[in-house]
Design an enzyme around this catalytic site. Structure first.
Site, PDB file in Angstrom:
ATOM      1  CG  HIS A   1      -1.814  -1.064   1.402  1.00  0.00           C
ATOM      2  ND1 HIS A   1      -3.147  -1.250   0.952  1.00  0.00           N
ATOM      3  CD2 HIS A   1      -1.544  -2.612   1.810  1.00  0.00           C
ATOM      4  CE1 HIS A   1      -3.658  -2.637   1.178  1.00  0.00           C
ATOM      5  NE2 HIS A   1      -2.466  -3.252   1.715  1.00  0.00           N
TER       6      HIS A   1
ATOM      7  CG  HIS B   1      -6.267  -7.121   1.558  1.00  0.00           C
ATOM      8  ND1 HIS B   1      -5.967  -6.240   0.274  1.00  0.00           N
ATOM      9  CD2 HIS B   1      -5.246  -6.672   2.378  1.00  0.00           C
ATOM     10  CE1 HIS B   1      -4.891  -5.245   0.432  1.00  0.00           C
ATOM     11  NE2 HIS B   1      -4.302  -5.700   1.694  1.00  0.00           N
TER      12      HIS B   1
ATOM     13  CD  GLU C   1      -4.973  -8.308   6.996  1.00  0.00           C
ATOM     14  OE1 GLU C   1      -5.721  -7.666   6.553  1.00  0.00           O
ATOM     15  OE2 GLU C   1      -3.726  -7.451   7.653  1.00  0.00           O
TER      16      GLU C   1
ATOM     17  CG  ASP D   1       0.225  -5.145   4.449  1.00  0.00           C
ATOM     18  OD1 ASP D   1      -0.578  -4.829   3.576  1.00  0.00           O
ATOM     19  OD2 ASP D   1      -0.412  -5.956   5.273  1.00  0.00           O
ATOM     20  CG  ASP D   2       0.257  -0.930   5.071  1.00  0.00           C
ATOM     21  OD1 ASP D   2      -0.006  -0.189   4.386  1.00  0.00           O
ATOM     22  OD2 ASP D   2      -0.373  -2.185   5.467  1.00  0.00           O
TER      23      ASP D   2
HETATM   24  N1  HPA Z   1      -5.179  -4.920   5.642  1.00  0.00           N
HETATM   25  C1  HPA Z   1      -6.592  -4.172   5.321  1.00  0.00           C
HETATM   26  N2  HPA Z   1      -6.355  -3.396   4.602  1.00  0.00           N
HETATM   27  C2  HPA Z   1      -5.108  -2.325   4.679  1.00  0.00           C
HETATM   28  C3  HPA Z   1      -3.945  -3.304   4.611  1.00  0.00           C
HETATM   29  C4  HPA Z   1      -4.097  -4.544   5.097  1.00  0.00           C
HETATM   30  O1  HPA Z   1      -3.106  -5.278   5.316  1.00  0.00           O
HETATM   31  N3  HPA Z   1      -3.005  -2.169   4.642  1.00  0.00           N
HETATM   32  C5  HPA Z   1      -3.689  -1.158   4.349  1.00  0.00           C
HETATM   33  N4  HPA Z   1      -4.884  -1.350   4.239  1.00  0.00           N
HETATM   34 ZN    ZN Z   2      -2.695  -5.145   2.516  1.00  0.00          ZN
END
Ligand code: HPA
Ligand code: ZN
Length: 324
Positions: free
Chosen positions: A16, A194, A197, A275-276
């Site tokens: 992201h 997604h 998770e 991811d982030d």
């Molecule tokens: N999951 C859901 N939303 C998100 C994520 C994630 O890993 N990273 C940024 N927005």
């Molecule tokens: Zn993500």
């Protein structure tokens, strides 16, 4: 091992761009845009990152994103990430962006798009890094809002390969966005989502069956349903796994309990991603290193993970073949 992982040519498929906002840049952009932050210093920002689950992260992530205002801000954010890619031998990256996070604060779609896109073009020219852009809908907002966002994106479709779903997963199932994804597919976009998770295997099934996704982002909870694991392996539907993210957000209690090696050995097309990275403590190589240290992959498994990343990408077959 460090050098081996650094040297592997890699693709990143779950990233992201708003999640690459490092605390120093948060401060710099706040100053440039005359915004005040609820933090005294860069260290103060880092100390505020008490992550326990997805929502605790999302609250910080949306707050941080408020410093992004101009196309130059989006350019600088993206360019900083692409320099990391260059340092870590990421040759191709497929980047998520969240236009609704910005549109809802009055930052228009073209500002966000052009800032990111011009950095991506410069990365191709100056760093020889290829890329695709994936528009994510925030699944905790309405389907109408997602449709509206899709319509705003249509004039920029040449530069956006796919649409995805991110943000709070629980109680926001794929079915909520079935019509939006049908429209996106009819307009020629690929789809990802997604799933698995925060919610379980049923959300992965419905992302596949209702949204016809090409990949599942995360997907690690697929192991709760053996029939799903078999299906993912048979169909080679890729999972874009993010180990450090999963540990920070409590999907696994620690890195030693992560199931990425198990999934690879079960024959799934798994990939490693960050991811982030500004929030979860590492870019792609730190993710590879963390799982390598904890789970002891063989060199050929590490090569397989890197090859999977190209196989699972949206590059053309001819482009993929350069890396396989
Ligand atoms: N999951 C859901 N939303 C998100 C994520 C994630 O890993 N990273 C940024 N927005
Ligand atoms: Zn993500």
């Amino acid at each position: 091992m460090n050098q081996f992982i650094y040297g592997l040519p890699k693709a990143e498929l779950h990233l992201h761009i708003e999640g690459t906002l490092e605390p120093q840049m948060m401060f710099d952009l706040a100053q440039r845009n005359h915004l005040s932050l609820p933090f005294e210093s860069v260290a103060d920002v880092q100390n505020s990152y008490h992550l326990s689950n997805l929502q605790s992260f999302l609250d910080l992530y949306y707050q941080g994103a408020q410093v992004l205002c101009t196309d130059q801000d989006f350019y600088d954010l993206t360019w900083a990430y692409l320099q990391k890619c260059y340092q870590q031998n990421v040759r191709h990256t497929e980047i998520f962006f969240d236009p609704q996070t910005h549109g809802d604060r009055g930052i228009d779609f073209p500002v966000v798009y052009h800032g990111i896109q011009s950095a991506l073009q410069d990365a191709k020219t100056y760093l020889n890094i290829s890329s695709h852009l994936i528009l994510c809908f925030l699944r905790d907002l309405s389907a109408e809002a997602a449709m509206n966002t899709l319509e705003q994106a249509l004039p920029y479709q040449d530069g956006i390969i796919a649409v995805g779903l991110d943000s709070a997963e629980l109680h926001n199932p794929p079915s909520k966005f079935q019509q939006v994804f049908e429209r996106a597919k009819s307009e020629g976009f690929l789809t990802v989502a997604h799933g698995g998770e925060e919610a379980g295997a049923d959300y992965i099934w419905s992302a596949i069956n209702l949204l016809q996704v090409s990949r599942i982002d995360h997907g690690v909870r697929c192991t709760e349903d053996p029939a799903l694991v078999t299906y993912l392996a048979q169909q080679q539907i890729p999972l874009t796994v993010c180990p450090l993210s999963n540990v920070k957000l409590g999907v696994f209690p620690d890195i030693n309990s992560h199931n990425v090696k198990q999934l690879l050995e079960l024959g799934l097309c798994v990939t490693i991603n960050s991811d982030d990275p500004a929030y979860f403590g590492g870019y792609i190589n730190e993710n590879y290193l963390a799982v390598q240290e904890a789970l002891n992959f063989t060199n050929s498994q590490l090569i397989q993970l890197a090859k999977n990343s190209f196989m699972a990408s949206f590059l053309s077959q001819a482009e993929k073949d350069k890396y396989l």
